[in-house]
Design an enzyme around this catalytic site. Sequence first.
Site, PDB file in Angstrom:
ATOM      1  N   GLY A   1      45.302  12.410  34.447  1.00  0.00           N
ATOM      2  CA  GLY A   1      45.060  11.910  33.099  1.00  0.00           C
ATOM      3  C   GLY A   1      43.595  11.799  32.734  1.00  0.00           C
ATOM      4  O   GLY A   1      43.245  11.168  31.741  1.00  0.00           O
TER       5      GLY A   1
ATOM      6  N   GLU B   1      50.916   6.222  39.931  1.00  0.00           N
ATOM      7  CA  GLU B   1      50.993   5.055  39.042  1.00  0.00           C
ATOM      8  C   GLU B   1      51.964   4.021  39.603  1.00  0.00           C
ATOM      9  O   GLU B   1      51.779   2.815  39.417  1.00  0.00           O
ATOM     10  CB  GLU B   1      51.372   5.514  37.623  1.00  0.00           C
ATOM     11  CG  GLU B   1      50.182   6.200  36.967  1.00  0.00           C
ATOM     12  CD  GLU B   1      50.525   7.378  36.079  1.00  0.00           C
ATOM     13  OE1 GLU B   1      51.666   7.479  35.601  1.00  0.00           O
ATOM     14  OE2 GLU B   1      49.625   8.221  35.858  1.00  0.00           O
TER      15      GLU B   1
ATOM     16  N   SER C   1      45.642  16.712  35.641  1.00  0.00           N
ATOM     17  CA  SER C   1      44.917  17.447  34.591  1.00  0.00           C
ATOM     18  C   SER C   1      45.180  18.955  34.607  1.00  0.00           C
ATOM     19  O   SER C   1      44.283  19.740  34.286  1.00  0.00           O
ATOM     20  CB  SER C   1      43.417  17.127  34.647  1.00  0.00           C
ATOM     21  OG  SER C   1      43.198  15.744  34.387  1.00  0.00           O
TER      22      SER C   1
ATOM     23  N   HIS D   1      54.904   8.281  42.753  1.00  0.00           N
ATOM     24  CA  HIS D   1      53.807   8.698  41.875  1.00  0.00           C
ATOM     25  C   HIS D   1      52.662   7.692  42.006  1.00  0.00           C
ATOM     26  O   HIS D   1      52.906   6.500  42.228  1.00  0.00           O
ATOM     27  CB  HIS D   1      54.305   8.762  40.427  1.00  0.00           C
ATOM     28  CG  HIS D   1      53.283   9.356  39.509  1.00  0.00           C
ATOM     29  ND1 HIS D   1      52.248   8.616  39.000  1.00  0.00           N
ATOM     30  CD2 HIS D   1      53.109  10.618  39.060  1.00  0.00           C
ATOM     31  CE1 HIS D   1      51.478   9.418  38.256  1.00  0.00           C
ATOM     32  NE2 HIS D   1      51.978  10.626  38.277  1.00  0.00           N
TER      33      HIS D   1
ATOM     34  N   ASN E   1      56.097  15.585  33.748  1.00  0.00           N
ATOM     35  CA  ASN E   1      56.280  14.134  33.868  1.00  0.00           C
ATOM     36  C   ASN E   1      55.842  13.515  32.550  1.00  0.00           C
ATOM     37  O   ASN E   1      54.647  13.406  32.276  1.00  0.00           O
ATOM     38  CB  ASN E   1      55.420  13.637  35.044  1.00  0.00           C
ATOM     39  CG  ASN E   1      55.429  12.136  35.179  1.00  0.00           C
ATOM     40  OD1 ASN E   1      56.191  11.443  34.501  1.00  0.00           O
ATOM     41  ND2 ASN E   1      54.582  11.622  36.060  1.00  0.00           N
TER      42      ASN E   1
ATOM     43  N   LYS F   1      56.165  10.517  31.593  1.00  0.00           N
ATOM     44  CA  LYS F   1      55.756   9.105  31.738  1.00  0.00           C
ATOM     45  C   LYS F   1      56.387   8.257  30.626  1.00  0.00           C
ATOM     46  O   LYS F   1      57.530   8.530  30.241  1.00  0.00           O
ATOM     47  CB  LYS F   1      54.227   9.006  31.782  1.00  0.00           C
ATOM     48  CG  LYS F   1      53.635   9.940  32.855  1.00  0.00           C
ATOM     49  CD  LYS F   1      52.181   9.728  33.131  1.00  0.00           C
ATOM     50  CE  LYS F   1      51.721  10.748  34.170  1.00  0.00           C
ATOM     51  NZ  LYS F   1      50.311  10.603  34.508  1.00  0.00           N
TER      52      LYS F   1
ATOM     53  N   GLU G   1      48.579  15.010  44.212  1.00  0.00           N
ATOM     54  CA  GLU G   1      47.959  14.579  42.965  1.00  0.00           C
ATOM     55  C   GLU G   1      46.785  13.650  43.267  1.00  0.00           C
ATOM     56  O   GLU G   1      46.979  12.447  43.465  1.00  0.00           O
ATOM     57  CB  GLU G   1      48.977  13.829  42.099  1.00  0.00           C
ATOM     58  CG  GLU G   1      50.177  14.659  41.705  1.00  0.00           C
ATOM     59  CD  GLU G   1      50.831  14.128  40.442  1.00  0.00           C
ATOM     60  OE1 GLU G   1      50.904  14.889  39.470  1.00  0.00           O
ATOM     61  OE2 GLU G   1      51.234  12.959  40.419  1.00  0.00           O
TER      62      GLU G   1
HETATM   63  P1  PGA Z   1      48.207  14.635  34.044  1.00  0.00           P
HETATM   64  O1  PGA Z   1      49.275  13.789  34.923  1.00  0.00           O
HETATM   65  O2  PGA Z   1      48.673  16.068  34.032  1.00  0.00           O
HETATM   66  O3  PGA Z   1      48.266  14.010  32.666  1.00  0.00           O
HETATM   67  O4  PGA Z   1      46.887  14.475  34.701  1.00  0.00           O
HETATM   68  C1  PGA Z   1      49.825  14.342  36.083  1.00  0.00           C
HETATM   69  C2  PGA Z   1      50.777  13.369  36.723  1.00  0.00           C
HETATM   70  O5  PGA Z   1      50.523  12.161  36.719  1.00  0.00           O
HETATM   71  O6  PGA Z   1      51.834  13.767  37.258  1.00  0.00           O
END
Ligand code: PGA
Length: 253
Positions: free
Chosen positions: A174, A98, A214, A96, A10, A12, A168
């Site tokens: 992140g 976010e 992460s 997601h 992803n 983003k 997640e």
């Molecule tokens: P990350 O994001 O690997 O940077 O923690 C994962 C995601 O949001 O799908």
Amino acid sequence: MVRRPFIAGNWKMNTTRSEAVQLVEALREAVAGVDGVDMAVCPPSVYLDAVSAAVQGSSVALGAQNMYHQAKGAYTGELSAAMLLDVGCRYVILGHSERRHVLGESNEDVCRKVHAAFAAGLTPIVCVGETLDEREANKTTDIVAEQFFGSLAGIDGDQAAQVVIAYEPVWAIGTGVVATVAQAGEVHANLRGMMTSRYGAAVADQIRIQYGGSVTADNAAELLAISDIDGALVGGASLKADSFAKIIRAAVS
Ligand code: PGA
């Protein structure tokens, strides 16, 4: 049943057009000949077309990061499932964290999108996961259940067998703080139980559950070794071809 692992990246809102194309070209090379795992990248939507051209003839599939549930019409700024298919997408990430927490999407919104994705022939990657406050209040199972059952309301067993769920934990996205094997394993096992209660064991056995939050080239192998973890949804570490390729390789080693 042995589910085929699935690793998705992803990206983003993190690449320019030329970075997107370079990244996927490097990834193509890095994973050439790797077998036994499904892999996809989800670039910013304006670069889907460019990345689609760059993955032609490779085993890297294309996914989008979001879509709207309506088929067409006066929805300024939105994209339909048919549009995503038209540029070569096979997958779409839905719900997601976010989008849930920054953009205010509800389980009902996500559910409408899941139905529209299936109607158009896209495979949804449906994200679920608790915040740190929810985990600390011992609400993880309730939140994940609400999101799972709410996002899949009205989805039948044939469709459910195709869906990809991404667990997640919001506190791990992140942040560099990855869920422990025990934490992830527990939620994945609970999710499998929810799938079994809703759809029966035969369908539940086919549903792939990715872990996300992460994931790196260093921690992927131990997470992917857990029986109910069938892949990963990777943010930051998918922005470098070599680290993402290592995660993909970890899924088949
Ligand atoms: P990350 O994001 O690997 O940077 O923690 C994962 C995601 O949001 O799908």
